[in-house]
Structure formats: structure tokens, C-alpha cells
Design a protein around this motif. Structure first.
Motif, short mmCIF file in Angstrom:
data_model
loop_
_atom_site.label_atom_id
_atom_site.label_comp_id
_atom_site.label_asym_id
_atom_site.label_seq_id
_atom_site.Cartn_x
_atom_site.Cartn_y
_atom_site.Cartn_z
N GLU A 27 8.37 7.43 -7.26
CA GLU A 27 8.10 6.63 -6.26
C GLU A 27 6.90 6.54 -5.63
N MET A 28 6.27 7.84 -5.33
CA MET A 28 4.82 7.96 -4.85
C MET A 28 3.83 7.21 -5.80
N ARG A 29 4.06 7.45 -6.96
CA ARG A 29 3.17 6.77 -8.05
C ARG A 29 3.35 5.24 -7.95
N ARG A 30 4.55 4.74 -7.76
CA ARG A 30 4.84 3.20 -7.79
C ARG A 30 3.96 2.56 -6.55
N ILE A 31 3.91 3.41 -5.30
CA ILE A 31 3.09 2.78 -4.10
C ILE A 31 1.74 3.16 -4.44
N GLY A 32 1.24 4.04 -5.38
CA GLY A 32 -0.23 4.18 -5.72
C GLY A 32 -0.62 5.55 -5.00
N VAL A 33 0.21 6.59 -4.69
CA VAL A 33 -0.32 7.63 -3.98
C VAL A 33 -0.89 8.53 -5.00
N THR A 34 -2.23 9.02 -4.57
CA THR A 34 -2.87 9.81 -5.65
C THR A 34 -2.27 11.28 -5.54
N ALA A 35 -2.70 11.81 -6.53
CA ALA A 35 -1.98 13.45 -6.66
C ALA A 35 -0.48 13.22 -6.48
N ALA A 36 -0.02 12.35 -6.86
CA ALA A 36 1.63 12.25 -6.51
C ALA A 36 2.41 13.50 -7.15
N GLN A 37 2.00 14.01 -8.18
CA GLN A 37 2.74 15.16 -8.55
C GLN A 37 2.66 16.25 -7.57
N GLU A 38 1.76 16.77 -7.39
CA GLU A 38 1.26 17.77 -6.64
C GLU A 38 1.67 17.55 -5.04
N ILE A 131 4.48 6.50 5.50
CA ILE A 131 3.82 7.62 5.65
C ILE A 131 4.87 8.86 5.10
N ILE A 132 6.18 8.49 5.15
CA ILE A 132 7.19 9.40 4.68
C ILE A 132 6.75 9.67 3.04
N LEU A 133 6.54 8.70 2.35
CA LEU A 133 6.10 8.36 0.90
C LEU A 133 4.70 8.50 0.54
N ASN A 134 3.88 8.34 1.57
CA ASN A 134 2.34 8.77 1.57
C ASN A 134 2.23 9.88 2.49
N PRO A 135 2.35 11.17 2.03
CA PRO A 135 2.38 12.24 2.79
C PRO A 135 0.98 12.64 3.15
N ILE A 139 -5.17 10.52 10.01
CA ILE A 139 -5.65 9.11 9.66
C ILE A 139 -6.61 9.12 8.65
N LYS A 140 -7.44 9.84 8.75
CA LYS A 140 -8.71 9.71 7.76
C LYS A 140 -8.21 9.98 6.37
N GLU A 141 -7.21 10.62 6.11
CA GLU A 141 -6.64 10.97 4.66
C GLU A 141 -5.78 9.53 4.27
N LEU A 142 -5.14 9.03 5.36
CA LEU A 142 -4.26 7.70 5.11
C LEU A 142 -5.22 6.67 4.71
N VAL A 143 -6.25 6.66 5.50
CA VAL A 143 -7.25 5.63 5.15
C VAL A 143 -7.86 5.74 3.68
N SER A 144 -8.13 7.02 3.50
CA SER A 144 -8.59 7.27 2.16
C SER A 144 -7.72 6.64 0.80
N SER A 145 -6.48 7.01 1.40
CA SER A 145 -5.36 6.72 0.20
C SER A 145 -5.33 5.08 0.24
N TRP A 146 -5.41 4.33 1.46
CA TRP A 146 -5.58 2.89 1.21
C TRP A 146 -6.84 2.36 0.44
N LYS A 147 -8.10 3.13 0.54
CA LYS A 147 -9.14 2.74 0.23
C LYS A 147 -9.06 2.93 -1.55
N HIS A 148 -8.30 4.04 -1.89
CA HIS A 148 -8.30 4.41 -3.31
C HIS A 148 -7.17 3.30 -3.76
#
Length: 445
Positions: A27-38, A131-135, A139-148
């Protein structure tokens, strides 16, 4: 708590009453979360109280409660006008506070990542689900994931994608990360790349020639020409991606609506244009790859020797077959890769790193197979003055060069070194992708 029960049920794909690491990862991979496995493994490790390697509903609820306590303050901070929802204006303002300028279209894309009711706003429940699925931890890390998600979309290019509307600082970090990853992967696989060049020019004599050079120049000789290859590779890939993105923007097409003819055409033009700009470096790389030990003593002396002993035109030997080679290679690779990725995007079951890598390799192999005979002729013409056969090839037109190779080596001569090229592609691509993600994460901190 029904909303969380629904989310739990959505994650529990096999309906066994538990959420496994794999289900959370998918599910993390589906929404584009980086390093989802870890990240998925970390969540399960931290909240799996009975240590059975999965989360039941109570354990999952404990994770949600912690996320809720951690992020409720941040949500209110993001809601600039205190209306209880986050809109595009709030996203633009957040990026502005971090020194980044984004367009309304990209702000809209970020909202759509979280918006579940198509209101183009994000309330607390929708934000919490995200943010449950994008842990992200802050804020800075969240923005970084959006930019990615906006910039590095594997469906846009095998190596990298630069959208013209993203901010300058992000683009700079991304290019630096990609450049470092590309340099390392090219350096590690340089001996295989040199063997491919030797096979293209020397044919069956390549191995004996390589062994002679190894004895004369030592292990270091296996990396002859690597510096030029590194200097050429990343700028050329970056320029190709920029040109492709620019053309896609001018056509007004989205990835899903572009026809295969459009993808092929844009891949041809962007690939051939970028290749033409950096072509002299390609000639230098081939000459350094094929030199006998201590012939040129470095890149600049190689360039000076070619200029003094031949002419400026020598830096463009093999240009015609090279461009003709690049057109089908870039066009077929882009068309095949993006067609596959458009299909993958519609079916999350195929959206895993291993499968995405496999699809990328299929696209690469398709491009190589359609253009490789021209690549052999190009390399032989670039190698002019270093061997009798290449001198002969460089003096012939395309038709005559084809006939010459066929008469001397048969049909197999057109594919000398292609197997080596495929062998090199696997570790090169794995290193490139893995290191790029690591470097980009490091620079985004």
C-alpha cells in the motif's frame, strides 16, 4: 473508530485479521512512499506487541493513535486560514516557507494524493489516513516525500524525470543525487563496458587484446575512458529528460493520454538531440577504451592528439550511424517503457521495485535490439586510426559498412558485444536506482 476499521480491512488483503509487512509495504508503494520496505518493517517491529511479525487491529490502532497525537498540531499549523481543511493555497504557502516555489498544478497533485472525496480539500481524517501510510516523522520529511512523488516518477523515465515546474533547489538536489549514483554505477561496471567496446571493434580478438592490455597496463587499464564516460553520461541523460518533459508539456499531454506514436517521437527527438550535444565525448571514450597502454595519457592529451594528427571532424566520426542508432534506441525504449509503466500504474499489484526494474530492463533490451547493428558501425568509425578494420569501416558509407561487416563476420558481427551490454545493464541499473534514492534522501534532509 469505524474509519480505522475500514482502513485496516483495506490493508488486510487476504482477510486473515492481520496486517503483514508485505501488505503494508504494498500500500505504501502504491501511493509512492520511498523506502517503503524499510518503513513498513519498522512500523510492524515497533507496534507488534506479541512479536508474531504482523499487526492485529488493536496493535494497528495503537500505531494510529500515536500518529494522531504526533500530527494533530502539524495539521492545524498547515491549515493557514483556520477553516478546518488544507487546500492548494496552504500547500503553496508551506513550500514557500521552506524556500520552494511550486505551481498550482503541482499543489493540486499533492492535494489529490490525500483527497478521498474529490472536494479538492483535505480534512483531518483524510490527512490522518495519509500520514498513517506515509510515516514521515516531521513536516520537512513529509514535504520531501511529496517532492519525491512529483519529481521522481519511475513511469516517466528509466533513470530520472525532471518536471520543468518543480523548484530549482529540488531539481538541483535531484540532479546531484542522480549524478553521483550514475558516476558510481558507471565506474563499478566500467570493465564490462570496455569489454563491450572491444567486442564491437575487435570481434573474436577482443579477449586476447584485453588480456594483453591487462598485462601491459595492469588492473587500472580496465578503467581506461571511464572519466569521459562519467562526464558524458549524467549531463546527457539530464538533457534528454528535460527535453522530453518540455515536449510533453508543449503537447499538453498527460502520461496516460499520450499515444505510443507520441512517446516514440518525443523519445527519438530528445535522445538524438542530447546525444548530438555530447557526441565528441563519446568519441573520446571509445578511443581511450581501445588505446594500447599509455598511448594518450589522459582525456585532454587524447583530445589534443586527435586534433593534431587528424582534424576537428574526427570528433564527429560515426555521427551519422550514431544518430540513426539513437533514434530507434531512444524512441523504442521510451515508447515501450512508458507504455508498460502506464499499464503498471493502473494495476498496483505490479508496482513493486523488482517488477519495475524488470519492466525497465525489457524497455532497455528492446531499444538495444533494434539499434545495435548501427551501434557497432558507429563504434568502428569512432575507432578510426586504431585498427585496420575500423579505418576501413570509417571510410565506407552505411550500406558499404553493413556489407563489409557481414562479409567478414556474418550476421553475428552486427551483435558483437550485445550480450555484454545486457550483462552490464543489470548491476548498473540496480546500483543507479539504489544509490539515487539514498543520495536524494540524504540531500533532502
Amino acid at each position: 473508530m469505524d474509519q480505522f476499521r475500514d482502513l485496516f480491512a483495506k490493508l488486510d488483503k487476504n482477510n486473515d485479521g492481520f496486517v503483514s509487512v508485505e501488505e503494508l509495504h504494498n500500500e505504501m508503494r502504491r501511493i509512492g512512499v520511498t523506502a517503503a520496505q524499510e518503513k513498513s518493517q519498522t512500523i510492524v517491529n515497533n507496534y507488534d506487541q506479541n512479536k508474531d511479525g504482523r499487526l492485529d487491529y488493536d496493535e494497528f490502532l495503537g500505531y494510529i493513535m500515536d500518529r494522531e497525537r504526533k500530527w494533530i498540531i502539524n495539521f492545524h499549523a498547515l491549515d493557514k486560514n483556520k477553516c478546518g481543511v488544507i487546500d492548494q493555497g496552504d500547500i503553496i504557502e508551506l513550500f514557500k516557507e521552506l524556500g520552494v516555489v511550486i505551481t498550482k498544478r503541482n499543489a493540486k497533485k499533492i492535494i489529490q494524493m490525500m483527497d478521498e472525496d474529490s472536494s479538492m480539500t483535505v480534512d483531518w481524517d483524510e490527512f490522518l489516513h495519509h500520514i498513517i501510510l506515509n510515516p514521515a516523522e516531521d513536516i520537512k520529511e513529509l514535504v520531501s516525500s511529496w517532492k519525491h512523488s512529483l519529481v521522481f516518477d519511475v513511469g516517466e523515465s528509466r533513470s530520472m524525470s525532471l518536471q520543468q515546474e518543480t523548484d530549482v533547489s529540488l531539481r538541483g538536489n535531484f540532479v546531484v543525487a542522480a549524478g553521483l549514483a550514475d558516476a558510481v554505477s558507471r565506474t563499478v561496471t566500467a570493465p564490462i563496458d570496455r569489454l563491450k567496446t572491444l567486442l564491437q571493434v575487435k570481434g573474436s580478438k577482443a579477449v586476447s587484446f584485453g588480456m594483453t592490455e591487462l598485462r601491459a597496463g595492469g588492473l587500472r587499464s580496465m578503467w581506461q575512458g571511464n572519466m569521459v564516460n562519467v562526464l558524458k553520461g549524467t549531463p546527457q541523460s539530464t538533457l534528454q529528460c528535460i527535453l522530453y518533459a518540455q515536449m510533453k508539456s508543449l503537447t499538453g499531454g498527460q502520461r496516460e493520454t499520450l499515444s505510443i506514436q507520441h512517446r516514440f517521437g518525443m523519445g527519438c527527438v530528445s535522445g538524438a538531440s542530447a546525444h548530438a550535444v555530447f557526441y565528441p565525448l563519446e568519441v573520446l571514450k571509445v578511443r581511450l577504451n581501445l588505446q594500447q597502454a599509455s598511448t594518450y595519457y589522459g582525456v585532454f592529451r587524447c583530445a589534443r592528439t586527435i586534433y593534431q594528427n587528424e582534424s576537428v571532424a574526427a570528433f564527429y566520426r560515426g555521427f551519422k550511424p550514431s544518430i540513426l542508432c539513437m533514434i530507434p534506441y531512444a524512441g523504442v525504449e521510451c515508447a515501450v517503457h512508458q507504455s508498460i509503466m502506464s499499464w503498471v500504474k493502473r494495476d498496483p499489484a505490479y508496482n513493486s521495485e523488482a517488477k519495475l526494474f524488470l519492466f525497465s530492463f525489457v524497455a532497455f533490451a528492446s531499444g538495444q535490439a533494434t539499434s545495435y547493428p548501427l551501434a557497432v558501425i558507429r563504434t568502428r568509425q569512432q575507432a578510426h586510426a586504431l585498427s585496420t578494420s575500423s579505418q576501413q569501416a570509417s571510410s565506407l558509407g552505411l550500406r558499404q559498412a553493413f556489407l563489409s561487416i557481414y562479409e567478414r563476420q556474418g550476421a553475428r558481427g552486427f551483435y558483437s558485444g550485445m550480450g555484454t551490454s545486457f550483462v552490464r545493464a543489470v548491476p548498473c541499473a540496480l546500483l543507479n536506482y539504489t544509490l539515487m534514492v539514498k543520495f536524494e534522501s540524504l540531500f533532502s534532509q
